[in-house]
Scaffold this active site. Structure first.
Site, PDB file in Angstrom:
ATOM      1  N   ASN A  74      -1.067   6.501  -4.375  1.00  0.00           N
ATOM      2  CA  ASN A  74      -2.476   6.806  -4.526  1.00  0.00           C
ATOM      3  C   ASN A  74      -2.598   8.125  -5.279  1.00  0.00           C
ATOM      4  O   ASN A  74      -2.180   9.149  -4.745  1.00  0.00           O
ATOM      5  CB  ASN A  74      -3.141   6.899  -3.158  1.00  0.00           C
ATOM      6  CG  ASN A  74      -4.647   6.922  -3.266  1.00  0.00           C
ATOM      7  OD1 ASN A  74      -5.205   6.635  -4.322  1.00  0.00           O
ATOM      8  ND2 ASN A  74      -5.303   7.268  -2.183  1.00  0.00           N
TER       9      ASN A  74
ATOM     10  N   ASP B 281       3.812  15.698  -5.647  1.00  0.00           N
ATOM     11  CA  ASP B 281       3.084  14.724  -4.830  1.00  0.00           C
ATOM     12  C   ASP B 281       3.828  14.481  -3.528  1.00  0.00           C
ATOM     13  O   ASP B 281       3.977  13.354  -3.068  1.00  0.00           O
ATOM     14  CB  ASP B 281       2.872  13.415  -5.591  1.00  0.00           C
ATOM     15  CG  ASP B 281       1.907  12.473  -4.889  1.00  0.00           C
ATOM     16  OD1 ASP B 281       0.999  12.963  -4.195  1.00  0.00           O
ATOM     17  OD2 ASP B 281       2.066  11.251  -5.032  1.00  0.00           O
TER      18      ASP B 281
ATOM     19  N   HIS C  10       7.122  10.140   4.396  1.00  0.00           N
ATOM     20  CA  HIS C  10       6.877   9.130   5.421  1.00  0.00           C
ATOM     21  C   HIS C  10       8.228   8.650   5.928  1.00  0.00           C
ATOM     22  O   HIS C  10       9.215   8.676   5.202  1.00  0.00           O
ATOM     23  CB  HIS C  10       6.094   7.937   4.853  1.00  0.00           C
ATOM     24  CG  HIS C  10       4.680   8.272   4.555  1.00  0.00           C
ATOM     25  ND1 HIS C  10       3.714   8.292   5.520  1.00  0.00           N
ATOM     26  CD2 HIS C  10       4.076   8.628   3.406  1.00  0.00           C
ATOM     27  CE1 HIS C  10       2.560   8.630   4.974  1.00  0.00           C
ATOM     28  NE2 HIS C  10       2.756   8.846   3.686  1.00  0.00           N
TER      29      HIS C  10
ATOM     30  N   PHE D 169       0.721   5.073   1.383  1.00  0.00           N
ATOM     31  CA  PHE D 169       0.822   5.444  -0.019  1.00  0.00           C
ATOM     32  C   PHE D 169       1.779   6.618  -0.117  1.00  0.00           C
ATOM     33  O   PHE D 169       1.533   7.666   0.478  1.00  0.00           O
ATOM     34  CB  PHE D 169      -0.541   5.882  -0.565  1.00  0.00           C
ATOM     35  CG  PHE D 169      -1.563   4.779  -0.603  1.00  0.00           C
ATOM     36  CD1 PHE D 169      -1.579   3.875  -1.643  1.00  0.00           C
ATOM     37  CD2 PHE D 169      -2.500   4.659   0.410  1.00  0.00           C
ATOM     38  CE1 PHE D 169      -2.522   2.863  -1.697  1.00  0.00           C
ATOM     39  CE2 PHE D 169      -3.453   3.655   0.367  1.00  0.00           C
ATOM     40  CZ  PHE D 169      -3.460   2.752  -0.681  1.00  0.00           C
TER      41      PHE D 169
END
Length: 154
Positions: free
Chosen positions: A27, A54, A58, A72
């Protein structure tokens, strides 16, 4: 005014999502080759001044979910390598230009003390071998993306 772009938006297209690869779910989403070319042109022309990481870690198992359920994000482990291979290797940038866009310019934009090797500045140095080859193994990462487990797995 400042603008940034990520290495993955400079190097990947929406074709990376055709097989529903959750590692390509980002995203903003990846776009067509023409968009990648436009971003590269804007970076080269100085309209975009920074290449950003960025960074959005995760857990590995979160990215293994079904495409619609996966978060994302992309792996940050290879950002410098990808940028070097794709941007310097293609002749778009020299290595000093790439370093400036990934370190000096972001430090300048955010008024940070680092990002330069000027006398008296802090020593925020990264050393990497542009010719080394090594396999990317998420199981060996020592960070959140390899160690944190999703709530469903706890």
């Amino acid at each position: 005014m400042t603008a940034e772009v990520t290495p993955h938006h400079l190097t990947l297209t929406d074709h990376a999502c055709e097989e529903y690869d959750t590692h390509a779910k980002m995203n903003p989403p990846l776009r067509e080759a023409a968009d990648v070319a436009a971003l590269r042109g804007a970076l080269k022309d100085g309209v975009i001044d920074c290449i950003a990481s960025d960074h959005a870690p995760h857990a590995y198992d979160e990215k293994e979910a079904a495409f619609d359920d996966a978060p994302f994000a992309s792996s940050g482990s290879r950002r410098v390598r990808v940028a070097h291979t794709e941007l310097v290797g293609s002749g778009l940038f020299t290595l000093p230009e790439l370093v400036r866009r990934m370190s000096t310019e972001p430090a300048r934009v955010f008024h940070l003390a680092g990002g330069t090797l000027a006398p008296g500045s802090i020593g925020d140095v990264a050393v990497f071998d542009t010719t080394a080859k090594w396999p990317v193994d998420p199981a060996s990462f020592h960070r959140r993306a390899a160690t944190r487990r999703s709530p469903a797995a706890r």
